[in-house]
Scaffold this motif. Structure first.
Motif, PDB file in Angstrom:
ATOM      1  N   SER A  14      26.296  50.428  48.654  1.00  0.00           N
ATOM      2  CA  SER A  14      27.439  49.710  49.231  1.00  0.00           C
ATOM      3  C   SER A  14      28.169  48.885  48.176  1.00  0.00           C
ATOM      4  CB  SER A  14      26.967  48.800  50.372  1.00  0.00           C
ATOM      5  OG  SER A  14      26.348  49.554  51.397  1.00  0.00           O
ATOM      6  N   VAL A  15      27.404  48.232  47.303  1.00  0.00           N
ATOM      7  CA  VAL A  15      28.031  47.433  46.235  1.00  0.00           C
ATOM      8  C   VAL A  15      28.830  48.324  45.298  1.00  0.00           C
ATOM      9  CG1 VAL A  15      27.544  46.021  44.201  1.00  0.00           C
ATOM     10  CG2 VAL A  15      26.322  45.591  46.337  1.00  0.00           C
ATOM     11  N   ALA A  16      28.263  49.492  44.964  1.00  0.00           N
ATOM     12  CA  ALA A  16      28.979  50.416  44.077  1.00  0.00           C
ATOM     13  C   ALA A  16      30.279  50.896  44.731  1.00  0.00           C
ATOM     14  CB  ALA A  16      28.089  51.609  43.735  1.00  0.00           C
ATOM     15  N   LEU A  17      30.224  51.217  46.021  1.00  0.00           N
ATOM     16  CA  LEU A  17      31.427  51.679  46.713  1.00  0.00           C
ATOM     17  C   LEU A  17      32.456  50.568  46.864  1.00  0.00           C
ATOM     18  CD1 LEU A  17      29.808  53.933  49.484  1.00  0.00           C
ATOM     19  CD2 LEU A  17      30.848  54.632  47.314  1.00  0.00           C
ATOM     20  N   LEU A  18      31.981  49.333  47.110  1.00  0.00           N
ATOM     21  CA  LEU A  18      32.905  48.202  47.199  1.00  0.00           C
ATOM     22  C   LEU A  18      33.580  47.959  45.850  1.00  0.00           C
ATOM     23  CD1 LEU A  18      34.094  45.818  48.748  1.00  0.00           C
ATOM     24  CD2 LEU A  18      32.073  44.481  48.104  1.00  0.00           C
ATOM     25  N   ALA A  19      32.812  48.053  44.783  1.00  0.00           N
ATOM     26  CA  ALA A  19      33.398  47.893  43.446  1.00  0.00           C
ATOM     27  C   ALA A  19      34.432  48.980  43.186  1.00  0.00           C
ATOM     28  CB  ALA A  19      32.288  47.949  42.391  1.00  0.00           C
ATOM     29  N   LEU A  20      34.153  50.191  43.656  1.00  0.00           N
ATOM     30  CA  LEU A  20      35.111  51.287  43.502  1.00  0.00           C
ATOM     31  C   LEU A  20      36.411  50.985  44.247  1.00  0.00           C
ATOM     32  CD1 LEU A  20      36.041  54.166  42.847  1.00  0.00           C
ATOM     33  CD2 LEU A  20      34.687  54.964  44.806  1.00  0.00           C
ATOM     34  N   VAL A  21      36.300  50.491  45.479  1.00  0.00           N
ATOM     35  CA  VAL A  21      37.496  50.177  46.274  1.00  0.00           C
ATOM     36  C   VAL A  21      38.322  49.094  45.590  1.00  0.00           C
ATOM     37  CG1 VAL A  21      38.291  49.188  48.454  1.00  0.00           C
ATOM     38  CG2 VAL A  21      36.460  50.895  48.455  1.00  0.00           C
ATOM     39  N   LEU A  22      37.662  48.043  45.095  1.00  0.00           N
ATOM     40  CA  LEU A  22      38.380  46.953  44.438  1.00  0.00           C
ATOM     41  C   LEU A  22      39.019  47.424  43.135  1.00  0.00           C
ATOM     42  CD1 LEU A  22      35.899  43.996  45.034  1.00  0.00           C
ATOM     43  CD2 LEU A  22      38.043  44.493  46.241  1.00  0.00           C
ATOM     44  N   ASP A  23      38.330  48.314  42.428  1.00  0.00           N
ATOM     45  CA  ASP A  23      38.920  48.859  41.203  1.00  0.00           C
ATOM     46  C   ASP A  23      40.173  49.659  41.505  1.00  0.00           C
ATOM     47  OD1 ASP A  23      37.234  47.745  39.407  1.00  0.00           O
ATOM     48  OD2 ASP A  23      36.160  49.555  38.873  1.00  0.00           O
ATOM     49  N   ARG A  24      40.113  50.433  42.581  1.00  0.00           N
ATOM     50  CA  ARG A  24      41.268  51.264  42.934  1.00  0.00           C
ATOM     51  C   ARG A  24      42.443  50.423  43.420  1.00  0.00           C
ATOM     52  NH1 ARG A  24      41.730  56.072  41.038  1.00  0.00           N
ATOM     53  NH2 ARG A  24      42.857  56.788  42.881  1.00  0.00           N
ATOM     54  N   MET A  25      42.127  49.293  44.049  1.00  0.00           N
ATOM     55  CA  MET A  25      43.201  48.429  44.545  1.00  0.00           C
ATOM     56  C   MET A  25      43.854  47.648  43.414  1.00  0.00           C
ATOM     57  SD  MET A  25      41.359  46.961  48.012  1.00  0.00           S
ATOM     58  CE  MET A  25      42.674  45.785  48.289  1.00  0.00           C
ATOM     59  N   LYS A  26      43.057  47.339  42.363  1.00  0.00           N
ATOM     60  CA  LYS A  26      43.574  46.577  41.220  1.00  0.00           C
ATOM     61  C   LYS A  26      44.255  45.290  41.663  1.00  0.00           C
ATOM     62  CE  LYS A  26      42.420  49.414  37.920  1.00  0.00           C
ATOM     63  NZ  LYS A  26      41.382  49.048  36.934  1.00  0.00           N
ATOM     64  N   THR A  27      43.526  44.549  42.538  1.00  0.00           N
ATOM     65  CA  THR A  27      44.091  43.287  43.015  1.00  0.00           C
ATOM     66  C   THR A  27      43.675  42.140  42.114  1.00  0.00           C
ATOM     67  OG1 THR A  27      42.172  42.958  44.445  1.00  0.00           O
ATOM     68  CG2 THR A  27      44.079  44.073  45.394  1.00  0.00           C
ATOM     69  N   GLY A  28      44.376  41.046  42.195  1.00  0.00           N
ATOM     70  CA  GLY A  28      44.019  39.844  41.452  1.00  0.00           C
ATOM     71  C   GLY A  28      44.531  39.881  40.021  1.00  0.00           C
ATOM     72  N   PRO A  29      44.007  39.006  39.184  1.00  0.00           N
ATOM     73  CA  PRO A  29      44.511  38.860  37.820  1.00  0.00           C
ATOM     74  C   PRO A  29      43.898  39.855  36.839  1.00  0.00           C
ATOM     75  CG  PRO A  29      42.803  37.234  38.224  1.00  0.00           C
ATOM     76  CD  PRO A  29      42.982  38.002  39.513  1.00  0.00           C
ATOM     77  N   PHE A  30      43.159  40.826  37.332  1.00  0.00           N
ATOM     78  CA  PHE A  30      42.444  41.718  36.437  1.00  0.00           C
ATOM     79  C   PHE A  30      43.384  42.760  35.840  1.00  0.00           C
ATOM     80  CE2 PHE A  30      39.108  40.834  39.814  1.00  0.00           C
ATOM     81  CZ  PHE A  30      38.684  39.693  39.174  1.00  0.00           C
TER      82      PHE A  30
END
Length: 274
Positions: A102-118
């Motif tokens: 679940s953590v790996a998939l959540l990290a994948l979703v956040l990476d794809r969204m590219k939200t925030g200051p990253f």
């Protein structure tokens, strides 16, 4: 033991119940006896000749149980694939492996969204990959979570072989998930795989010294403080996870394997704090 059958000397020592047999040698003998009728017959002969009291006790027990067992219908044979999960992992590992996925998939979703200051060079998948298997490995040997811990660690098979089996079961679940996440985010396989394997072997190597759970906590905490927190604060991937650092991760991975092999006897003496 030779390649095919156990030696007469080893069978004799085993029949007499000698305590000086090395743990890995004892495990190998018992595993061989399970599949070799010839050596079981030799063991029975040695027991009857060298330990007649034990042979007499066995005969008395069979004389009592034989008539009763004859009237009991044999249980249907279990398929090999049905036994594999029991021998490769414990039931308490399932939720932790699910959490890792679940953590790996959540990290994948956040990476794809590219939200925030990253920035574009920041990857949560890359940051999480090294430590995702660590907690699963620790839980596979956690005294407080495994109801069969004492039983498992007191058997001759509770050595490096069983440690590697359970570790493999964790990696079999985590690595395919990271392969998908890495492919979706464009992260090079070696860039997350080598740190992942290095942390796994590092946990096993350090676990032989301070206990598996403590080793996992120490390594995860160090990773969070030294790598994850600065990377999130600065908005870009740490230098430790850049391609230039791959030789270092490879060296750490090799060192972990070397320590495990050199201290393999440690894994046959797991105690209360391992």
């Amino acid at each position: 033991m030779n390649v095919e059958h156990a030696s007469e000397g080893l069978i004799g020592r085993y029949a007499r119940g000698e305590t000086g047999i090395a743990g890995d040698e004892l495990w190998a003998l018992e595993a061989h006896l399970e599949s070799c009728a010839t050596c079981r017959g030799r063991l029975s002969t040695v027991v009857g000749r060298q330990v007649p009291a034990v042979a007499s006790l066995v005969e008395d027990v069979w004389a009592e149980l034989g008539p009763r067992l004859a009237g009991v219908a044999p249980a249907p044979p279990r398929r090999r694939w049905g036994r594999m999960p029991v021998t490769w992992m414990t039931p308490v590992m399932a939720p932790w492996l699910g959490m890792s996925v679940s953590v790996a998939l959540l990290a994948l979703v956040l990476d794809r969204m590219k939200t925030g200051p990253f920035g574009d060079d920041f990857s949560l998948v890359l940051l999480m990959a090294p430590v995702l298997p660590v907690l699963g490995v620790a839980v596979s040997w956690a005294r407080g979570l495994d109801p069969a811990y004492e039983l498992t660690t007191s058997t001759p098979r509770a050595g490096l072989h069983l440690v590697l089996r359970r570790t493999t079961s964790v990696l079999v679940v985590v690595i395919p998930t990271l392969l998908v996440a890495g492919w979706a985010t464009g992260v090079m396989v070696a860039q997350w795989l080598l740190p992942c394997l290095a942390f796994t072997t590092g946990t096993l190597a350090l676990g032989g010294l301070v206990g598996m759970t403590r080793a996992a906590v120490v390594l995860v905490a160090a990773w969070a403080v030294v790598i994850v927190a600065p990377a999130v604060a600065l908005g870009h991937t740490s230098f430790a996870l850049r391609p230039d650092g791959l030789p270092v991760w490879g060296a750490v991975f090799a060192l972990g394997i070397a320590v495990m092999v050199a201290r393999k006897e440690t894994y046959t003496r797991f105690g209360a704090d391992i």
